[in-house]
Design a protein around this motif. Structure first.
Motif, PDB file in Angstrom:
ATOM      1  N   ASN A   1      -6.597 -59.630  13.851  1.00 29.64           N
ATOM      2  CA  ASN A   1      -6.695 -60.815  12.792  1.00 29.64           C
ATOM      3  C   ASN A   1      -5.397 -60.893  11.773  1.00 29.64           C
ATOM      4  N   LEU A   2      -4.339 -60.423  12.421  1.00 26.82           N
ATOM      5  CA  LEU A   2      -3.159 -60.248  11.700  1.00 26.82           C
ATOM      6  C   LEU A   2      -2.284 -61.484  12.093  1.00 26.82           C
ATOM      7  N   GLU A   3      -2.005 -62.302  11.069  1.00 27.55           N
ATOM      8  CA  GLU A   3      -1.237 -63.504  10.998  1.00 27.55           C
ATOM      9  C   GLU A   3      -0.181 -63.353  10.115  1.00 27.55           C
ATOM     10  N   THR A   4       0.788 -64.241  10.240  1.00 28.77           N
ATOM     11  CA  THR A   4       2.043 -64.504   9.575  1.00 28.77           C
ATOM     12  C   THR A   4       1.768 -65.329   8.331  1.00 28.77           C
TER      13      THR A   4
ATOM     14  N   LYS B   1       3.924 -49.734  13.500  1.00 29.78           N
ATOM     15  CA  LYS B   1       2.880 -49.233  14.022  1.00 29.78           C
ATOM     16  C   LYS B   1       1.549 -48.949  13.111  1.00 29.78           C
ATOM     17  N   THR B   2       1.824 -48.745  11.822  1.00 28.73           N
ATOM     18  CA  THR B   2       0.714 -48.971  11.152  1.00 28.73           C
ATOM     19  C   THR B   2      -0.117 -50.175  11.088  1.00 28.73           C
ATOM     20  N   MET B   3       0.768 -51.145  11.181  1.00 29.99           N
ATOM     21  CA  MET B   3      -0.003 -52.495  11.228  1.00 29.99           C
ATOM     22  C   MET B   3      -0.559 -52.971  12.716  1.00 29.99           C
ATOM     23  N   VAL B   4       0.181 -52.614  13.460  1.00 33.02           N
ATOM     24  CA  VAL B   4       0.189 -52.927  14.822  1.00 33.02           C
ATOM     25  C   VAL B   4      -0.026 -51.789  15.827  1.00 33.02           C
ATOM     26  N   PRO B   5      -1.394 -51.185  15.881  1.00 30.22           N
ATOM     27  CA  PRO B   5      -1.697 -50.081  16.400  1.00 30.22           C
ATOM     28  C   PRO B   5      -1.392 -49.899  17.962  1.00 30.22           C
ATOM     29  N   TYR B   6      -1.758 -50.979  18.609  1.00 31.45           N
ATOM     30  CA  TYR B   6      -1.871 -50.873  20.095  1.00 31.45           C
ATOM     31  C   TYR B   6      -1.008 -52.080  20.519  1.00 31.45           C
ATOM     32  N   LEU B   7      -0.049 -51.776  21.638  1.00 32.31           N
ATOM     33  CA  LEU B   7       0.368 -52.800  22.170  1.00 32.31           C
ATOM     34  C   LEU B   7       0.820 -52.144  23.779  1.00 32.31           C
ATOM     35  N   ASN B   8       0.708 -53.139  24.698  1.00 36.67           N
ATOM     36  CA  ASN B   8       1.133 -52.579  26.157  1.00 36.67           C
ATOM     37  C   ASN B   8       1.963 -53.684  26.696  1.00 36.67           C
ATOM     38  N   GLU B   9       2.441 -53.426  27.900  1.00 29.48           N
ATOM     39  CA  GLU B   9       3.547 -54.379  28.611  1.00 29.48           C
ATOM     40  C   GLU B   9       2.799 -55.399  29.074  1.00 29.48           C
ATOM     41  N   GLU B  10       1.555 -55.453  29.278  1.00 32.39           N
ATOM     42  CA  GLU B  10       0.822 -56.645  29.770  1.00 32.39           C
ATOM     43  C   GLU B  10       0.607 -57.769  28.395  1.00 32.39           C
ATOM     44  N   ILE B  11       0.444 -57.326  27.311  1.00 31.30           N
ATOM     45  CA  ILE B  11       0.386 -57.840  26.406  1.00 31.30           C
ATOM     46  C   ILE B  11       1.972 -58.549  25.849  1.00 31.30           C
ATOM     47  N   THR B  12       2.732 -57.647  25.844  1.00 30.57           N
ATOM     48  CA  THR B  12       4.045 -58.117  25.520  1.00 30.57           C
ATOM     49  C   THR B  12       4.627 -59.075  26.578  1.00 30.57           C
ATOM     50  N   SER B  13       4.201 -59.025  27.776  1.00 27.38           N
ATOM     51  CA  SER B  13       4.570 -60.157  28.636  1.00 27.38           C
ATOM     52  C   SER B  13       4.201 -61.653  28.522  1.00 27.38           C
ATOM     53  N   GLY B  14       3.078 -61.687  27.222  1.00 26.64           N
ATOM     54  CA  GLY B  14       2.685 -63.015  26.866  1.00 26.64           C
ATOM     55  C   GLY B  14       2.890 -63.191  25.556  1.00 26.64           C
ATOM     56  N   SER B  15       2.171 -63.859  24.898  1.00 26.66           N
ATOM     57  CA  SER B  15       2.353 -64.235  23.467  1.00 26.66           C
ATOM     58  C   SER B  15       1.853 -63.016  22.565  1.00 26.66           C
ATOM     59  N   ILE B  16       2.676 -62.502  21.795  1.00 24.36           N
ATOM     60  CA  ILE B  16       2.424 -61.236  21.174  1.00 24.36           C
ATOM     61  C   ILE B  16       1.496 -61.776  19.919  1.00 24.36           C
ATOM     62  N   PHE B  17       1.933 -62.647  19.252  1.00 30.38           N
ATOM     63  CA  PHE B  17       1.387 -63.035  17.927  1.00 30.38           C
ATOM     64  C   PHE B  17      -0.064 -63.607  18.299  1.00 30.38           C
TER      65      PHE B  17
END
Lengths: 234, 234
Positions: free
Chosen positions: A167-170, A143-159
């Motif tokens: 601007n968080l990339e692998t 959570k310190t690096m991904v402060p916010y998520l919701n179910e709409e976002i997670t039903s798509g491409s999280i990355f």
DNA sequence: AAGTGGTCTAGACCACATG
DNA sequence: ATGTGGTCTAGACCACTTT
């Protein structure tokens, strides 16, 4: 975008356009430097990338040859994204079956390098391809690096979201593969039977500055998930 | 051996010697060019190799950091050799259970790009680690490229033999992974039960000039075979 | 002998991170 | 502002393959 990336992509386009097949010869290094009007080193770098990605192979003293053949429907282990880019032309879907903020299990905390009192997003999704469920994905985002998520976002491409929003990339990732037997619950989700085989992958994703931010456990339907990997020496 | 390879190896030694851990910082690019008395480009190339092999990661503007952590006992999917180099410190063994010259099954002929009337060496071996059988390996070597083999050779490292005898090296390879259920025969060889899960890998090895010479099917005991893979972007 | 890829240099300039 | 990694050049020379 650096020149060498542009050239790599241009060469891929060239291969597609001319419908070149495995073993077909590309223009020589010398010719490519002229075609793209860059120094030899830049072409060499472009070719290294294509080589690493399994698109071409180079034979000393002989030439540059096309390697890629279609691995349609297979999951490319080489990529760092979810599946969104692997299975490009397939009809890919994600369905949330769990979304919460929790304290991570100890194993997850260890992998992410945090304490069990820190918080993570716990996301569990069913991935399907052409309406066929092929994978249960269970992810933990620091959570310190991904402060916010919701179910709409997670039903798509999280990355994709993490890239645009933070601007968080692998930068790199560790993958572990093993085989196990399905629990009853998993079997139901995958339309299989309890104790049927399954492929399990555990993936730890690091940001470009080397900090882990996502630990995911994927459980695959063994009947409709296949993986491939192209290795190149040097 | 090129300078960049020597330097790569020297840096690996440095990491071992100083017992550096994940996240520890290495000397800067500038410093390394001085230490090894080579041009910057050469160091960059060395670091690219280490990065590709999961030994280090570089952070733009910040530094070069150690990545490798031990994956002891796991099978590295990134390598092109059998297992001989992956599981270095383990007690590795190969036991022949089949050795013959045959006409290849159609599927194998297709992969190797030959006719079903051509000849291949058919080698089936039990691979064990510390006296524990973990894999059934079934290989087909194209006879035009591997003219001679015998049971003594196949009870050791075949790839080492091919290198020394014919200067035949793997340039690249394709790997396919899937999960299946064990047949009765396989189960007995692996000390498991029929219909137990198994990891299956199919590997096609190409020489440095791009000609396939070996197609192998491996069936792993799911209880004592785990795989890992380190991915790096760019 | 000619052509092709592989290695290496010295140096310029850019982009990002840190103090 | 300084240090760090990232990109790019022009050119030299080497090693392997093909003709």
């Amino acid at each position: 975008m650096p020149k060498y990336t542009e050239i790599s992509e241009a060469i891929i386009e060239l291969i597609k356009k001319d419908n070149l097949q495995q073993g077909d010869k590309l223009p020589s290094l010398n010719q490519l430097t002229k075609d793209f009007n860059v120094s030899k080193t830049t072409i060499v770098k472009s070719l290294e990338i294509l080589q690493k990605n399994g698109v071409i192979f180079q034979v000393h003293g002989s030439g540059i040859f096309v390697r890629r053949n279609q691995k349609k429907g297979m999951i490319d282990l080489q990529t760092n994204l979810g599946f969104t880019s692997d299975l490009e032309n397939e009809n890919l879907n994600a369905k949330n079956i769990e979304f919460s903020v929790i304290n991570p299990p100890r194993a997850v905390a260890n992998e992410l390098g945090i304490s069990i009192y820190d918080e993570v997003f716990h996301v569990k999704r069913l991935r399907s391809m052409n309406d066929l469920v092929f994978c249960i994905e269970e992810s933990y985002f620091k959570k310190t690096m991904v402060p916010y998520l919701n179910e709409e976002i997670t039903s798509g491409s999280i990355f994709e979201y993490l890239k645009t929003a933070y601007n968080l990339e692998t930068g790199f990732s560790d993958k572990y593969l093993s085989v196990s037997k399905l629990s009853n619950e998993e079997a139901q989700l995958l339309s299989l039977n309890e104790n049927d085989p399954c492929q399990v992958t555990k993936e730890l994703f690091y940001s470009t500055n080397g900090e882990p931010f996502d630990y995911s456990i994927n459980t695959y339907n063994y009947q409709n998930a296949q993986f491939f990997l192209q290795i190149t020496n040097n």
